[in-house]
Design an enzyme around this catalytic site. Sequence first.
Site, short mmCIF file in Angstrom:
data_model
loop_
_atom_site.label_atom_id
_atom_site.label_comp_id
_atom_site.label_asym_id
_atom_site.label_seq_id
_atom_site.Cartn_x
_atom_site.Cartn_y
_atom_site.Cartn_z
N SER A 56 -23.57 -94.39 -2.93
CA SER A 56 -24.27 -95.54 -3.52
C SER A 56 -24.43 -95.40 -5.03
O SER A 56 -24.28 -96.37 -5.77
CB SER A 56 -25.63 -95.70 -2.85
OG SER A 56 -26.36 -94.50 -2.94
N LYS B 95 -33.79 -87.27 3.33
CA LYS B 95 -32.74 -88.14 2.81
C LYS B 95 -32.63 -87.96 1.30
O LYS B 95 -31.53 -87.92 0.74
CB LYS B 95 -33.04 -89.60 3.18
CG LYS B 95 -31.89 -90.52 2.79
CD LYS B 95 -32.01 -91.91 3.33
CE LYS B 95 -30.79 -92.72 2.95
NZ LYS B 95 -30.98 -94.15 3.18
O1 PAF Z 1 -26.32 -92.78 -1.11
C1 PAF Z 1 -25.38 -92.69 -0.32
O2 PAF Z 1 -24.28 -93.18 -0.51
C2 PAF Z 1 -25.60 -91.93 0.97
O3 PAF Z 1 -26.98 -91.76 1.15
C3 PAF Z 1 -24.89 -90.57 1.03
C4 PAF Z 1 -25.51 -89.75 2.10
C5 PAF Z 1 -24.94 -89.85 -0.28
C6 PAF Z 1 -23.48 -90.76 1.50
O4 PAF Z 1 -22.67 -91.48 0.66
#
Ligand code: PAF
Length: 310
Positions: free
Chosen positions: A255, A181
């Site tokens: 985010s 991730k």
């Molecule tokens: O941080 C985020 O918003 C998500 O983890 C990602 C995968 C970048 C998608 O917007």
Amino acid sequence: MTLTRHWIVGPGALGRLIALRLADRASVTLVARRPLPAEQTLITPADGVLTRRVEVARIEALPAPPDVVHLTTKAHGAEAAHAALASHLPAGVPLVLWQNGFDAQPRLAERHAGPVLCATTTEGAHVQDDTRVTHAGHGHTFLGSLTGDQHALATELATVLSSAGLPAEAVFDIRVRLWRKLAVNAAINPLVARAGIRNGELREAPYRARVETLLGELAPILAAEGIAPPDGAGLDGWRRLVWQVIEATAANRASMLQDVQAGRPTEHEAILAPLLVAAERHGLAAPGLAEHLAALRARAAAVAPPGDGC
Ligand code: PAF
């Protein structure tokens, strides 16, 4: 162990999503630094409305100890929140770390006087205001300890979360899943946050080439750390994963972009710094990742000092 009393420390979007989903089956206390209304509403992905009263406690006036503590602060607030809490917890209370990246987790796993699980989730939620959170899309949560033990605890918690509408699974390889991730976040978040664009715009020039540059730096670092992509191997596997996520989240404001636009601290340390530390350890060059970290650090120094996310 029966997990019926849950403290949720850090009542942002994820914390309140978990609280409201658990509220019908468990005793839930939201632990916050500032007063928060006890009546909280979740807007569900089907545009339903779920309103529940939950206990809200200040960190200075906590109720009887819980069966499990969920730390749902942003990555940069996790250690301060844990430090404020630790003296109020009897030894042995399990801690679940819901942070992005791979920064505080190993230190807190050492420091906490009880079992520690890490969680990684694709549940999507965002805050509307102090009383409302939107559950934007259903996802999946993986739970496990960094050492691969505590499987019974992870399985029990996964059952509790799943029955509350947050599908979850206990795994033995949470470290790999956290790094995967982190890799996806590192390829997407700094670029979109700094450019002020939605994820899908990364498919266009000049951003496409910039994603590819970051992928070219990420793949050898991850290989050196023993982290393989979920499908395929090496650069091709990472490329497939990252472009799939960009496609699936094309309309999203990531985010980190949301944090920048709201003037909040970003999670650059938890996402980029572990990669650069690993790159240095393995003698690998990562100038693109380093440039993003330097720029985001400069921004952080220029905005308000980080809060602890509680
Ligand atoms: O941080 C985020 O918003 C998500 O983890 C990602 C995968 C970048 C998608 O917007």
